[in-house]
Enzyme design. Structure first.
Site, mmCIF file in Angstrom:
data_model
loop_
_atom_site.group_PDB
_atom_site.id
_atom_site.type_symbol
_atom_site.label_atom_id
_atom_site.label_comp_id
_atom_site.label_asym_id
_atom_site.label_seq_id
_atom_site.Cartn_x
_atom_site.Cartn_y
_atom_site.Cartn_z
ATOM 1 N N HIS A 97 -0.006 0.395 -7.718
ATOM 2 C CA HIS A 97 0.081 -0.605 -6.654
ATOM 3 C C HIS A 97 1.257 -1.524 -6.965
ATOM 4 O O HIS A 97 1.970 -1.318 -7.963
ATOM 5 C CB HIS A 97 -1.247 -1.368 -6.517
ATOM 6 N N GLY A 102 1.497 -4.300 -8.335
ATOM 7 C CA GLY A 102 1.480 -4.872 -9.687
ATOM 8 C C GLY A 102 2.229 -3.958 -10.651
ATOM 9 O O GLY A 102 3.117 -4.393 -11.394
ATOM 10 N N HIS A 103 1.868 -2.653 -10.616
ATOM 11 C CA HIS A 103 2.572 -1.687 -11.477
ATOM 12 C C HIS A 103 4.052 -1.600 -11.093
ATOM 13 O O HIS A 103 4.929 -1.543 -11.956
ATOM 14 C CB HIS A 103 1.986 -0.283 -11.310
ATOM 15 N N ASP A 160 -3.730 -8.457 -17.445
ATOM 16 C CA ASP A 160 -4.562 -8.039 -18.570
ATOM 17 C C ASP A 160 -4.097 -8.828 -19.794
ATOM 18 O O ASP A 160 -3.466 -8.299 -20.710
ATOM 19 C CB ASP A 160 -4.424 -6.534 -18.766
ATOM 20 N N SER A 178 -6.305 -1.425 -9.477
ATOM 21 C CA SER A 178 -6.695 -0.109 -8.947
ATOM 22 C C SER A 178 -8.171 -0.116 -8.566
ATOM 23 O O SER A 178 -8.615 0.661 -7.722
ATOM 24 C CB SER A 178 -6.445 0.971 -9.993
HETATM 25 P P1 AMP Z 1 -3.501 -0.120 -15.528
HETATM 26 O O1 AMP Z 1 -2.998 1.057 -14.753
HETATM 27 O O2 AMP Z 1 -4.555 -0.881 -14.826
HETATM 28 O O3 AMP Z 1 -3.838 0.240 -16.960
HETATM 29 O O4 AMP Z 1 -2.278 -1.124 -15.620
HETATM 30 C C1 AMP Z 1 -1.040 -0.721 -16.150
HETATM 31 C C2 AMP Z 1 -0.199 -1.949 -16.385
HETATM 32 O O5 AMP Z 1 0.003 -2.635 -15.151
HETATM 33 C C3 AMP Z 1 -0.863 -2.947 -17.337
HETATM 34 O O6 AMP Z 1 0.117 -3.490 -18.200
HETATM 35 C C4 AMP Z 1 -1.412 -3.978 -16.408
HETATM 36 O O7 AMP Z 1 -1.525 -5.263 -16.994
HETATM 37 C C5 AMP Z 1 -0.365 -3.985 -15.308
HETATM 38 N N1 AMP Z 1 -0.931 -4.513 -14.065
HETATM 39 C C6 AMP Z 1 -2.062 -4.096 -13.445
HETATM 40 N N2 AMP Z 1 -2.311 -4.866 -12.366
HETATM 41 C C7 AMP Z 1 -1.327 -5.781 -12.316
HETATM 42 C C8 AMP Z 1 -1.036 -6.880 -11.436
HETATM 43 N N3 AMP Z 1 -1.814 -7.177 -10.402
HETATM 44 N N4 AMP Z 1 0.063 -7.617 -11.697
HETATM 45 C C9 AMP Z 1 0.864 -7.339 -12.772
HETATM 46 N N5 AMP Z 1 0.637 -6.323 -13.627
HETATM 47 C C10 AMP Z 1 -0.443 -5.565 -13.408
#
Ligand code: AMP
Length: 287
Positions: free
Chosen positions: A41, A43-44, A157, A193
């Site tokens: 999304h 964020g990623h 996170d 997610s």
């Molecule tokens: P994940 O796929 O949830 O393991 O997240 C992968 C990376 O994206 C991690 O470093 C998360 O902290 C970062 N991340 C997830 N959601 C966000 C968000 N809303 N804003 C910024 N970074 C994010």
């Protein structure tokens, strides 16, 4: 020089990924790594865009890491959308998507783990026993395979960012960790997610997290520093929402993640809240 090749590609094999990274390093190219579990999304994508401005090569790993889940349902329900993820990652500036198989990452007999005491045992580590052992082990493996100069993690996170920084520092890993700001939906909900699993009612209820953080920040800005009072305000704001159930609410030092009695600038308010079956986390620092 940008990039060994203009071909964007998905790499599944660990050996091929190592060889690609070694070739890039031999050419003097700087490698940025963005570890993700997919279902990408905004964020990623913000992490990937930042990495693309700071490196010659950007590797985005997409791997739903089984050893960091303590709930088999949460693992099986995790969305898997590699094709769309790869397209989104490439559009945001990634050169390679690394998507290894779980059996290759953890072959039969695998028994080496990275364990941390202290900050990894608090907050999410208290309610999810082996979560950070799984996170640190996979991040350590990804660093070993992709050999990044820089690696990008979201402040959403916050505990993960803290423990990864501590691991890199204490284990003398040759990588710079960059923390990137939390990207939010228009109503303030932190992108995740897991948000896709919320029903319509739950999605509305999920606003209680940002409402709670806003209310506690307003109190702090009005002069309140007692962690007890601020925590109570956070809890009251969450408990007003019938679909919400608090997992934890804490006000902590940003490095040790130990609870503080008085909030100071830089301390962190951290929340984990179940909305129905979906566990959401959010945090904010006192400015
Ligand atoms: P994940 O796929 O949830 O393991 O997240 C992968 C990376 O994206 C991690 O470093 C998360 O902290 C970062 N991340 C997830 N959601 C966000 C968000 N809303 N804003 C910024 N970074 C994010």
């Amino acid at each position: 020089m940008k990039n060994t090749s203009d071909d964007k590609k998905i790499i599944h094999s660990i050996a091929e990924m190592r060889a690609y990274a070694a070739d890039a390093a031999a050419l003097g190219e700087q490698i940025g790594l963005v570890p993700t579990m997919g279902a990408l999304h905004e964020g990623h994508l913000s992490l990937i865009r930042t990495a693309a401005t700071e490196n010659d090569i950007v590797i985005v790993s997409v791997f739903v890491n089984p050893i960091q889940f303590d709930d088999p349902y949460d693992l099986s329900a995790y969305p898997k959308t590699l094709k769309a993820d790869a397209e989104a990652a490439f559009n945001a500036g990634a050169d390679v998507v690394f998507a290894p198989g779980a059996d290759d990452m953890y072959p039969k007999g695998f028994s080496s783990y990275i364990d941390m005491t202290g900050p990894s045992e608090r907050l999410c580590g208290a309610s999810r026993a082996s979560h950070f052992r799984g996170v640190l082990t996979v991040v350590g493996k990804l660093f070993g395979i992709c050999m990044p100069d820089m690696a990008y993690f979201g402040e959403k996170d916050a505990q993960q960012l803290t423990v990864v920084r501590k691991m890199v520092n204490e284990l003398n890993m040759n990588v710079t960790i960059r923390g990137c700001p939390t990207v939010r939906e228009e109503d303030g909900l932190a992108m995740s997610s897991r948000n896709a699993r919320l029903s319509e009612d739950e999605r509305v209820a999920a606003r209680c997290l940002i409402r709670a953080l806003d209310e506690a920040r307003a109190l702090y800005e009005a002069g309140e520093t007692s962690a007890e009072v601020l925590s109570k305000a956070l809890r009251n704001a969450i408990e007003k929402e019938p679909l919400a159930r608090v997992d934890y609410i804490d006000i902590v030092d940003p490095l040790s993640l130990e609870a503080v009695p008085e909030a100071r600038r830089g301390d962190l308010m951290a929340l984990a809240v179940y909305i129905g079956e979906v566990r959401l986390i959010d945090n904010r620092r006192f400015e």
